[in-house]
Design a protein around this motif. Structure first.
Motif, PDB file in Angstrom:
ATOM      1  N   ASP A 193       0.718  -1.211   0.078  1.00  0.00           N
ATOM      2  CA  ASP A 193       0.068   0.315  -0.022  1.00  0.00           C
ATOM      3  C   ASP A 193       1.038   1.377  -0.094  1.00  0.00           C
ATOM      4  O   ASP A 193       1.723   1.321   0.479  1.00  0.00           O
ATOM      5  N   VAL A 194       0.428   2.149  -0.809  1.00  0.00           N
ATOM      6  CA  VAL A 194       1.258   3.068  -0.559  1.00  0.00           C
ATOM      7  C   VAL A 194       0.373   4.694  -0.466  1.00  0.00           C
ATOM      8  O   VAL A 194      -0.838   5.062  -0.970  1.00  0.00           O
ATOM      9  N   TYR A 195       0.901   5.628   0.784  1.00  0.00           N
ATOM     10  CA  TYR A 195       0.056   7.002   1.017  1.00  0.00           C
ATOM     11  C   TYR A 195       0.377   8.154   0.701  1.00  0.00           C
ATOM     12  O   TYR A 195       2.073   7.526   0.976  1.00  0.00           O
ATOM     13  N   SER A 196      -0.338   9.138   0.788  1.00  0.00           N
ATOM     14  CA  SER A 196       0.444  10.471   1.014  1.00  0.00           C
ATOM     15  C   SER A 196       0.148  10.806   2.154  1.00  0.00           C
ATOM     16  O   SER A 196      -0.638  10.905   2.392  1.00  0.00           O
ATOM     17  N   GLY A 197       1.609  11.583   2.863  1.00  0.00           N
ATOM     18  CA  GLY A 197       1.158  11.240   3.689  1.00  0.00           C
ATOM     19  C   GLY A 197       1.841  10.832   5.351  1.00  0.00           C
ATOM     20  O   GLY A 197       1.683   9.294   4.563  1.00  0.00           O
ATOM     21  N   VAL A 224      -4.961   1.978  -9.164  1.00  0.00           N
ATOM     22  CA  VAL A 224      -3.979   2.667  -9.395  1.00  0.00           C
ATOM     23  C   VAL A 224      -4.954   4.156  -8.195  1.00  0.00           C
ATOM     24  O   VAL A 224      -5.826   4.106  -9.353  1.00  0.00           O
ATOM     25  N   THR A 225      -4.302   4.815  -7.554  1.00  0.00           N
ATOM     26  CA  THR A 225      -5.289   6.075  -7.114  1.00  0.00           C
ATOM     27  C   THR A 225      -3.761   7.582  -6.982  1.00  0.00           C
ATOM     28  O   THR A 225      -3.370   6.779  -7.373  1.00  0.00           O
ATOM     29  N   CYS A 226      -4.606   9.024  -8.205  1.00  0.00           N
ATOM     30  CA  CYS A 226      -4.007   9.191  -8.118  1.00  0.00           C
ATOM     31  C   CYS A 226      -4.883  10.491  -7.482  1.00  0.00           C
ATOM     32  O   CYS A 226      -6.234  10.683  -8.040  1.00  0.00           O
ATOM     33  N   SER A 227      -3.892  11.498  -6.918  1.00  0.00           N
ATOM     34  CA  SER A 227      -4.903  12.611  -6.324  1.00  0.00           C
ATOM     35  C   SER A 227      -4.340  13.928  -6.444  1.00  0.00           C
ATOM     36  O   SER A 227      -2.842  14.215  -6.414  1.00  0.00           O
ATOM     37  N   TRP A 228      -4.784  15.010  -7.260  1.00  0.00           N
ATOM     38  CA  TRP A 228      -4.123  15.808  -7.798  1.00  0.00           C
ATOM     39  C   TRP A 228      -4.979  17.017  -6.395  1.00  0.00           C
ATOM     40  O   TRP A 228      -6.420  17.374  -6.273  1.00  0.00           O
ATOM     41  N   HIS A 229      -4.323  18.148  -6.264  1.00  0.00           N
ATOM     42  CA  HIS A 229      -4.257  18.757  -4.552  1.00  0.00           C
ATOM     43  C   HIS A 229      -4.799  20.625  -5.575  1.00  0.00           C
ATOM     44  O   HIS A 229      -3.267  21.001  -5.402  1.00  0.00           O
ATOM     45  N   ILE A 230      -5.146  21.308  -6.190  1.00  0.00           N
ATOM     46  CA  ILE A 230      -5.741  22.126  -6.966  1.00  0.00           C
ATOM     47  C   ILE A 230      -5.495  23.142  -6.019  1.00  0.00           C
ATOM     48  O   ILE A 230      -6.017  23.587  -5.069  1.00  0.00           O
ATOM     49  N   VAL A 231      -4.289  24.497  -5.836  1.00  0.00           N
ATOM     50  CA  VAL A 231      -4.723  25.588  -4.585  1.00  0.00           C
ATOM     51  C   VAL A 231      -4.416  26.851  -5.452  1.00  0.00           C
ATOM     52  O   VAL A 231      -3.229  27.028  -6.222  1.00  0.00           O
ATOM     53  N   ASP A 284       4.302   6.085 -12.256  1.00  0.00           N
ATOM     54  CA  ASP A 284       5.255   6.521 -10.480  1.00  0.00           C
ATOM     55  C   ASP A 284       3.799   7.593  -9.749  1.00  0.00           C
ATOM     56  O   ASP A 284       2.620   7.799 -10.862  1.00  0.00           O
ATOM     57  N   LEU A 285       4.240   7.165  -8.680  1.00  0.00           N
ATOM     58  CA  LEU A 285       3.131   8.214  -8.132  1.00  0.00           C
ATOM     59  C   LEU A 285       3.936   8.956  -7.099  1.00  0.00           C
ATOM     60  O   LEU A 285       5.076   8.764  -6.772  1.00  0.00           O
ATOM     61  N   VAL A 286       2.958   9.928  -6.515  1.00  0.00           N
ATOM     62  CA  VAL A 286       3.032  11.346  -6.304  1.00  0.00           C
ATOM     63  C   VAL A 286       2.228  11.814  -4.994  1.00  0.00           C
ATOM     64  O   VAL A 286       1.403  12.063  -5.149  1.00  0.00           O
ATOM     65  N   SER A 287       2.940  11.949  -3.960  1.00  0.00           N
ATOM     66  CA  SER A 287       1.756  12.779  -3.307  1.00  0.00           C
ATOM     67  C   SER A 287       1.457  13.385  -3.018  1.00  0.00           C
ATOM     68  O   SER A 287       2.403  15.137  -4.223  1.00  0.00           O
ATOM     69  N   LEU A 313      -2.638   6.439  -2.326  1.00  0.00           N
ATOM     70  CA  LEU A 313      -2.314   6.295  -3.691  1.00  0.00           C
ATOM     71  C   LEU A 313      -2.500   5.144  -4.568  1.00  0.00           C
ATOM     72  O   LEU A 313      -2.438   4.561  -6.086  1.00  0.00           O
ATOM     73  N   GLY A 314      -2.591   4.011  -4.049  1.00  0.00           N
ATOM     74  CA  GLY A 314      -3.078   2.705  -4.286  1.00  0.00           C
ATOM     75  C   GLY A 314      -2.548   0.977  -3.636  1.00  0.00           C
ATOM     76  O   GLY A 314      -1.669   1.665  -2.634  1.00  0.00           O
TER      77      GLY A 314
END
Length: 415
Positions: free
Chosen positions: A88-92, A175-182, A110-113, A99-100
């Motif tokens: 398992d891969v997590y952001s944070g 796969v799980t991809c998460s984009w945080h737009i600020v 490739d996975l990105v936090s 993330l997947g």
């Protein structure tokens, strides 16, 4: 003396060979890892990883950066749902977005936090094993990675994000991809999908894109959930942040999508679309505002009618297992693991792999009464945030597998 000569030569030869052989990096079970880049491997890699283990690696790169993780090798027990041995891969590090989940020999993109921390967890059971995994992590600037990798934080005035492998081939499974737009405080965000092709399902239960107001997954702030091959209508945020999650399960895949975003002044007239999916619309009744009141809960608690008589007047109809139930004030707040959906209506349904769940509020905590761990059919109304609301006059009854055929006939009922 003569007998000792060969032994001395053998010792010298062993020392010479050892000096000529570079030390192989050894990998242990988990740890805290810091730095701009590095290599992570399963315990004992490239040897067989041990059974019945759980190893956790916490990666931290410098502040202001994001973590990019690239699997170089993956060799774990294969299973369609990755139920036995998996990574398992997590952001944070704590309560982060997954993330997947990965197993077998398929290497994800490739996975990105979304921040400077990432958590990798590997779990193995008592049976089949392989050589585990080898991965490389590196620090990257968040603004540079939204259109190159799977997820990340996007802070430029405009940009593009897309599914892994776009447009060369289908997005990968699992796969799980998460984009945080600020954006800036006085701005909102507009998102337009140029091309869109995600595995189709009437309820978008499998592969889908979900968009949320704010900087995290929050069911109450979900703008929409999308799948199929029709690009969603343009989406506008309410504030200066959007969180976009793409999820693919471990089965069918498709072309994916490419989307563009840009910041707009807050005075721009936003027409945020209501929570919906891009699957065919279902006939629903408009949610009726419901809330706890002493008068409502003074009624005699007695179930009336049948599933058939309540079907048309109900906004949603599901069967499910009560996995948590918490008393709060005069009401009970429950999380339901969904067995089947007969009528979705405005009910907000969450998806994790192939498991669906939803939130339901029993307005009068003892009427109708439910117990954790048991299965029920729920018929009620959904509020504006997509939560299921059950009042005493709504319909709940215990659900047993032998009743499945009867409930399946509800789907064909015309209202």
């Amino acid at each position: 003396m003569i007998r000792g000569v060969p032994m001395a030569w053998a010792l010298l030869l062993a020392l010479h060979v050892r000096a000529q052989t570079p030390d192989r990096q050894t990998f242990t079970c988990g740890g805290n890892i810091t730095g701009e880049s590095g290599v992570i491997g399963s315990q004992g890699y490239p040897g067989v990883y041990p059974p019945n283990s759980r190893c956790v690696w916490r990666v931290t790169v410098p502040e202001g950066k994001v973590v990019v993780l690239s699997f170089r090798l993956l060799d774990l027990e294969s299973d369609n749902l990755c139920r036995y041995d998996y990574v398992d891969v997590y952001s944070g590090h704590a309560n982060g977005q997954r993330l997947g989940r990965f197993c077998g020999t398929f290497r994800p993109g490739d996975l990105v936090s979304t921040n400077n921390k990432m958590l990798i967890q590997m779990v193995s059971d008592a049976n089949t094993a392989g050589s585990g995994f080898l991965a490389v992590y590196s620090a990257a600037n968040p603004n540079e990675r939204g259109d190159q990798y799977c997820g990340g934080r996007l802070m430029k005035r405009s940009g593009t994000f897309k599914t892994p492998n776009w447009p060369e081939k289908d997005y990968p499974a699992g796969v799980t991809c998460s984009w945080h737009i600020v954006a800036q405080k006085n701005q909102i965000i507009e998102v337009k999908f140029e091309k869109f092709d995600v595995e189709r399902d009437n309820y978008c239960r499998y592969d889908h894109v979900a968009i949320f107001n704010g900087g995290e997954i929050n069911d109450a702030k979900r703008i929409g959930k999308y799948c199929g091959d029709s690009p969603p209508a343009p989406v506008f945020s309410e504030g200066n942040q959007l969180f976009i999650q793409f999820l693919s399960d471990l089965s069918l895949t498709a072309d994916g999508f490419i989307a563009h975003y840009k910041f707009r002044p807050k005075k721009f007239p936003s027409t945020t679309i209501p929570p919906t999916t891009t699957a065919p619309p279902t006939t629903t009744t408009r949610p009726i505002p419901l809330k706890y009141s002493a008068a409502l809960c003074q009624q005699k608690c007695k179930r009336k009618g049948t599933p058939e008589s309540h079907y048309c007047s109900s906004n949603f109809v599901i069967t499910g297992t009560v996995i948590s139930a918490v008393m709060r004030g005069g009401s009970m707040y429950a999380t339901i693991s969904i067995i089947n959906v007969y009528k979705e209506g405005n009910l907000a349904i969450q998806q994790a792999g192939k498991t669906m769940s939803t939130k339901i509020v029993i307005l009068c905590k003892k009427c109708p009464y439910i117990r954790r761990g048991l299965n029920y059919i729920f018929m009620g109304q959904a509020d504006e945030e997509g939560r299921g609301m059950i009042a005493p006059h709504h319909f709940i009854m215990a659900f047993k597998a032998k009743n499945q055929r009867v409930f399946n006939m509800l789907k064909n009922k015309r209202c």
